[in-house]
Design a protein around this motif. Sequence first.
Motif: not given
Length: 363
Positions: A25-52
Motif C-alpha cells: 500500500a505504501i509503495i503503490g500509493e500513486t496507483l492505489l489511492a486514486p483507484l480506490i477513490f474512483a471505485f467509491l465514486f463509481s459505486l456512488l454514481l452507478l445507480p445514475f448510470a443504470n438509470f440513464l
Amino acid sequence: MIKTTPFYTRLAHVLISIICLFYLAIIGETLLAPLIFAFLFSLLLLPFANFLERRWKFPRSVSSAVVLLTLILAISAILYLLLNQLSDLTSDLPAFKAQLLATSTDLQNWISDTFHIDNHEQISYINSATSEALSKGTSLLGQTLLSVSSLMLFLVFIFLYTFFILLHRRLLLNFLISLFREEHSVIVYDVVSNIQYIVKKYIVGLFIQMLIVTILACTAFEIIGIKYAFLLGLITGIFNIIPYIGILTALIMTVLLTFSTMGSTAVLLVVASVFVIHLIDSNYVMPKIVGSKVKINTLTALIGLVLGELVWGVKGMFLSIPIIAIFKVVFDRVDGLKPWGYVLGEEENSAEPEIVEAEDNNA
C-alpha cells in the motif's frame, strides 16, 4: 489423520501478510489511492448510470461520460465556493495583519508583566524566528505549487479511473466471479451487492452529514457575527468528514481567524458553538444518517484513522472508514473470517439481559 497447523505458524503467516499488504500500500500509493477513490465514486454514481441506460437507452460509454461530468461539476462547484471565499479573505490580509500586530503587542505586554521577560528579548526572538521562516519561504512556495499540481493530477486520475470502471463494470464483475468456484457465485454476488449498497449509502450519508454540519456552522457563525462565516462553516462541514480529527482542525482554523478579526469573546462563542454542533453531530446526525449504514465500533474507526494517516496521510484518513466497511462485509460472509467481522462491528447488547437473568436465577 488431519494435521493442524500450530498457532504460532498461523500467527506468523497473518503478521507477514499484514506487513506485506501495508508495504504494498505504501509503495503503490500513486496507483492505489486514486483507484480506490474512483471505485467509491463509481459505486456512488452507478445507480445514475443504470438509470440513464435503462430509462433513456443511453449507451454505456455515454452514460459513463454523463455521470462523470456530473461528478466533475459537483466537485468544481465546491472548489469554486472555497476559492471565491479565499480570494475575498486574501484581500483582507492587511487588516488581519494589523489586528495581529495589535494583539501581539498586548500579548507582549502581558508576558512582560507576568513572566518578567523584556520586550526587546521577545522582539529579538520573534525576528530570529521570522528570518528563519523567510529563509524557508522559497522552498515552502515551491512545495505548495508542487502540492497543487499533484492534487490536480490526482483528480485527473480519479476521473479517468471512474470513467473506465463504470465503462467496464460488467467485465470486472465477471472477472471477480470467475476467480471463485461456481458454487460460490451466489456468495460473491451477495458480497458485491452488499458492498455496493453499504458504500453508496455511506457516501450519501457523509454528504448529508457534511451539508447539515455546514448549515449549522454557517448559521451559528452568522449569529455570532464573525467575518467569513460561510467560508468557515463550509470548512467545518468538509473537515468534519474526517472523524474526530477534522472537527478539531476546523475549530483551530476558525478560532485563529476569529481571534485576528474580533476578540476573545467571539472566540469563546465560536468554541461553544462548534462544541454544540459536534454534540448534535455525534449524538444524532452521525448515528442516524451515517452510523446506521456502517456498523463499525469507535475503537476500530480510530485505529483505522491512525493507520490511514500513517500509510497515505490525509487521503488515507478519508478512505479508512469505507475500506474497513468493505472488509467487514467480506469478513461477515466468509466462515473463517467471521470473528474479524465481529471485532470490527459494534457490540450487540441483546445478550446482556439473558446473562443478568441467568445470574439472578442462580442467586
